[in-house]
Design an enzyme around this catalytic site. Structure first.
Site, PDB file in Angstrom:
ATOM      1  N   HIS A 154       0.825  -1.203   0.000  1.00 30.20           N
ATOM      2  CA  HIS A 154       0.000   0.000   0.000  1.00 30.20           C
ATOM      3  C   HIS A 154       0.863   1.257   0.000  1.00 30.20           C
ATOM      4  O   HIS A 154       0.363   2.336  -0.279  1.00 30.20           O
ATOM      5  CB  HIS A 154      -0.985  -0.016   1.184  1.00 30.20           C
ATOM      6  CG  HIS A 154      -0.374   0.344   2.513  1.00 30.20           C
ATOM      7  ND1 HIS A 154       0.029  -0.635   3.426  1.00 30.20           N
ATOM      8  CD2 HIS A 154      -0.138   1.536   3.118  1.00 30.20           C
ATOM      9  CE1 HIS A 154       0.500  -0.032   4.506  1.00 30.20           C
ATOM     10  NE2 HIS A 154       0.419   1.285   4.353  1.00 30.20           N
TER      11      HIS A 154
ATOM     12  N   ASP B  52       0.059  -7.560   1.786  1.00 33.25           N
ATOM     13  CA  ASP B  52       0.541  -6.186   1.766  1.00 33.25           C
ATOM     14  C   ASP B  52       2.070  -6.198   1.758  1.00 33.25           C
ATOM     15  O   ASP B  52       2.732  -5.950   2.782  1.00 33.25           O
ATOM     16  CB  ASP B  52       0.002  -5.430   2.984  1.00 33.25           C
ATOM     17  CG  ASP B  52       0.249  -3.930   2.887  1.00 33.25           C
ATOM     18  OD1 ASP B  52       0.029  -3.242   3.905  1.00 33.25           O
ATOM     19  OD2 ASP B  52       0.690  -3.464   1.823  1.00 33.25           O
TER      20      ASP B  52
ATOM     21  N   SER C  75       4.439   2.757   7.952  1.00 33.73           N
ATOM     22  CA  SER C  75       4.117   1.643   7.056  1.00 33.73           C
ATOM     23  C   SER C  75       5.305   1.206   6.233  1.00 33.73           C
ATOM     24  O   SER C  75       6.081   2.032   5.739  1.00 33.73           O
ATOM     25  CB  SER C  75       3.000   2.050   6.092  1.00 33.73           C
ATOM     26  OG  SER C  75       1.802   2.219   6.780  1.00 33.73           O
TER      27      SER C  75
END
Lengths: 251, 422
Positions: free
Chosen positions: A38, A92, A195
């Site tokens: 992402h 992910d 992230s």
């Protein structure tokens, strides 16, 4: 990072800084950065840096900038028109091939990949390390790298978090075996901007060596529990992708 | 002018000759004639040894006779009372009388005529080496078949020069062998072989019989061998005095056989062969020769292979072996090529590591690679040491010629994270 403390890049020399949007990644090879899908699905030419504790403009000048050559997102990642509505973070994970090899040193080095044995299935309670320049309790972005220790917890803990945001329906989110749940102690957690960074654990039977067990993926609410992509499940894909893309592209 | 005849009369002849008289007549007849001097009247005071009065006849400085006294002919048919014959064409007649002649002596009357002399027989030394032919007033020499008369018109010789022998084996003898060789001859033979061969002459003792040396040890008839820069001989005598085999170290050999006028023996016989010139068996370091032989000769080819770790360095490349040929001059071709230790050169650098510059870079030398620790490590633990191999490459026992890889260390931060959590 919530509940963390300032860290020297030498303590997390594999940490990669993604400038805009802010995110993280893990250096797993001279030519490869591992991050979350992402992070790069809408940013196929990320500006990345390694080797610096502080990421202000002046410090970035002295850091080693990484130039991406190719971004490879896991083939099973679900692309959405509006990523903000995403509730499925399964797979992910992404790889970025660099144009030039990274020169290692005291502030830049690799994080080991997990092996295939069950010893690399983290036990509950095992303490791992997370790091990043993401949101803290006090600031949306920090200049100086933060680090924290968090325990591995059952996935169920992540599923049972009582979120304060009433619009967030955790039950509609996808939880799979490709995810690791960690955190839940005194508000220590990863958060937005972290992230793609690595959740590292000690290599079995080696106290001073670490491997990347997970990648900061998502969470119900910063300061509670966080969900990390289980890297061990993607070893074959990582190895195959690196082999197949070992020569520079002819673009 | 020489005359064919003449008369000599004592002073006052036929009257008594005077006292204390001396007269000389120099008589000369043409060349090729001798002189017959004869007296038809001789009346001179007699004395012991003709000391008082005499007629003396001298020829060539030698007194042919000295006469005195009174003579009469013993042959009633001949008026000659005394005569002399000389082979020379000149004589001198000297008449002398002393001071005391109490009696009357009438002297002498003599006549001389030119007579043909036989040059072939009248002298102790034969004028011709072979055939002598006398004629009135002269002689000429001639020769037997296959002989020719030399320019001196007296000596005959044999035409035995000009033969050139080019075969690798052969036999040469003196003319007429084993019959006596000709006198007054100079025989020249030549053996001329291809470059790269040396003439080896063999003369057995019993195949040699040449007139022995004179009292001073000089060969009057002689056999000589002349090579490029060496002479063998002169040889003479009964039985060859030299070695059985003569190695001349030359592809060309002149053989000269010279004879004088006398003493012809049976001569000589020799055999010759052409031996290929040898090349020295040389020691060349760090190499082996194939084939291995005790002796190498002209046209032999050897392959010289360098031992492992050695090579022949040339301008554009290097060789592991080369060929060498024994040449006609006794030297090996390519003699300047040498096997030298292989040089691997400086070892190649590697990324993220370094190589310790070795003391030497020739065969057997060792080079050590290390990685930039602690951030890199060698992928194959045992792959740091390389040795210079025989093929000119740096070689590792595990990786071969492949360079070691320094790969990044993973998972080891240089500073442990402490944090403030408890």
């Amino acid at each position: 990072i919530f509940g963390g403390s300032p860290a020297d890049i030498k303590s997390f020399p594999w940490q990669v800084y993604f400038a805009s949007p802010r995110a993280g990644g893990a250096l797993i090879d001279e030519y490869w950065v591992l991050t979350a899908a992402h992070v790069v699905e809408k940013n196929r030419n990320p500006e990345m840096y390694v080797g610096t504790t502080s990421v202000n403009r002046d410090n970035r000048k002295n850091a080693q900038m990484l130039t991406p050559e190719r971004v490879i997102i896991h083939p099973d990642w679900t692309f959405l028109n509006d990523p903000d509505t995403r509730s499925n973070f399964n797979h992910d994970i992404a790889l970025i091939r660099l144009k030039d090899p990274v020169k290692m040193g005291p502030t830049v080095s690799l994080i080991c990949l997990p092996g295939k044995s069950s010893a690399y299935d983290p036990s509950m309670g095992t303490v791992g390390l997370i790091s990043g320049w993401g949101r803290t309790e006090k600031r949306d972005h920090v200049v100086r790298l933060q680090g924290a220790k968090i325990p591995i917890t059952p996935l169920q803990k992540c599923q049972e978090v009582k979120v304060t945001n009433p619009k967030l329906d955790l039950k509609s989110y996808v939880f799979t075996d490709n995810m690791i749940c960690a955190g839940g102690e005194k508000g220590v957690d990863s958060c937005g901007g972290d992230s793609g960074g690595a959740l590292v654990l000690p290599v079995p039977n080696e106290n001073t060596k670490f491997y990347v067990a997970g990648l900061v993926s998502w969470g119900p609410e910063c300061g509670t529990y966080g969900i990390y992509t289980r890297v061990k499940n993607y070893i074959d894909w990582i190895t195959k992708t690196m082999q197949e893309n070992s020569t520079p592209s002819l673009d | 002018e020489p005359t064919m005849y003449g008369e000599i009369l004592s002073p006052n002849y036929p009257q008594a000759y005077p006292n204390e008289a001396e007269k000389t007549w120099d008589i000369e007849v043409p060349e090729g004639y001798g002189i017959h001097l004869y007296f038809t009247h001789l009346d001179i005071e007699l004395s012991e040894n003709c000391d008082y009065d005499s007629v003396q006849i001298i020829s060539g400085g030698v007194e042919e006779g000295k006469v005195c006294g009174k003579r009469t002919s013993k042959n009633p048919n001949s008026p000659i009372v005394e005569e002399f014959q000389v082979s020379s064409n000149q004589i001198q007649v000297i008449f002398k009388s002393d001071f005391s002649n109490e009696e009357r002596f009438t002297g002498f009357a003599a006549y001389y005529v030119a007579v043909d002399i036989n040059e072939c027989t009248d002298f102790s030394d034969a004028p011709c080496s072979h055939f002598c032919n006398n004629f009135i007033g002269g002689y000429f020499c001639s020769c037997p078949p296959e002989y020719f008369l030399h320019d001196d018109m007296k000596n005959c010789g044999v035409n035995c020069s000009g033969n050139v022998f080019t075969e690798l084996i052969g036999e040469i003898t003196s003319p007429n062998y084993p019959n006596p060789y000709p006198e007054n001859s100079r025989c020249e033979y030549q053996i001329l072989l291809e470059q790269g061969f040396q003439v080896v002459v063999t003369v057995r003792r019993e195949d040699f019989d040449v007139e022995p040396a004179d009292s001073e040890g000089n060969c009057v008839d002689s056999l000589v061998f002349v090579a490029r820069d060496q002479q063998f001989g002169p040889y003479c005598g009964n039985g060859f005095p030299g070695p059985l085999n003569i190695e001349t170290n030359s592809n060309a050999l002149d053989i000269i056989f010279q004879t004088d006028q006398t003493g012809q023996q049976k001569g000589w016989k020799l055999r010759y062969r052409g031996d290929p010139i040898p090349c020295a068996k040389e020691f060349t370091a760090n190499s082996v020769w194939e084939p291995q032989k005790e002796k190498y000769v002209f046209k032999d080819v050897v392959m010289i292979t360098c031992l492992e770790g050695f090579e022949v360095v040339q301008e554009s490349d290097s060789l592991r072996y080369f060929y060498s040929t024994c040449q006609s001059n006794g030297k090996w071709s390519n003699s300047k090529l040498k096997c030298e230790p292989v040089n691997c050169g400086s070892p190649d650098p590697i990324q993220n590591g370094k190589v310790e510059e070795p003391e030497d870079t020739i065969f057997g030398s060792v080079a050590r690679y290390t990685c930039d620790e602690p951030y890199y490590y060698m992928q194959n633990e045992e792959s740091g040491e390389y040795h210079c191999a025989g093929n000119g490459s740096w070689v590792n026992d595990v990786l071969g010629t492949e360079l070691p890889q320094c790969v990044p260390v993973c998972g080891v931060p240089s500073v442990p994270f402490v944090g403030t959590q408890r």
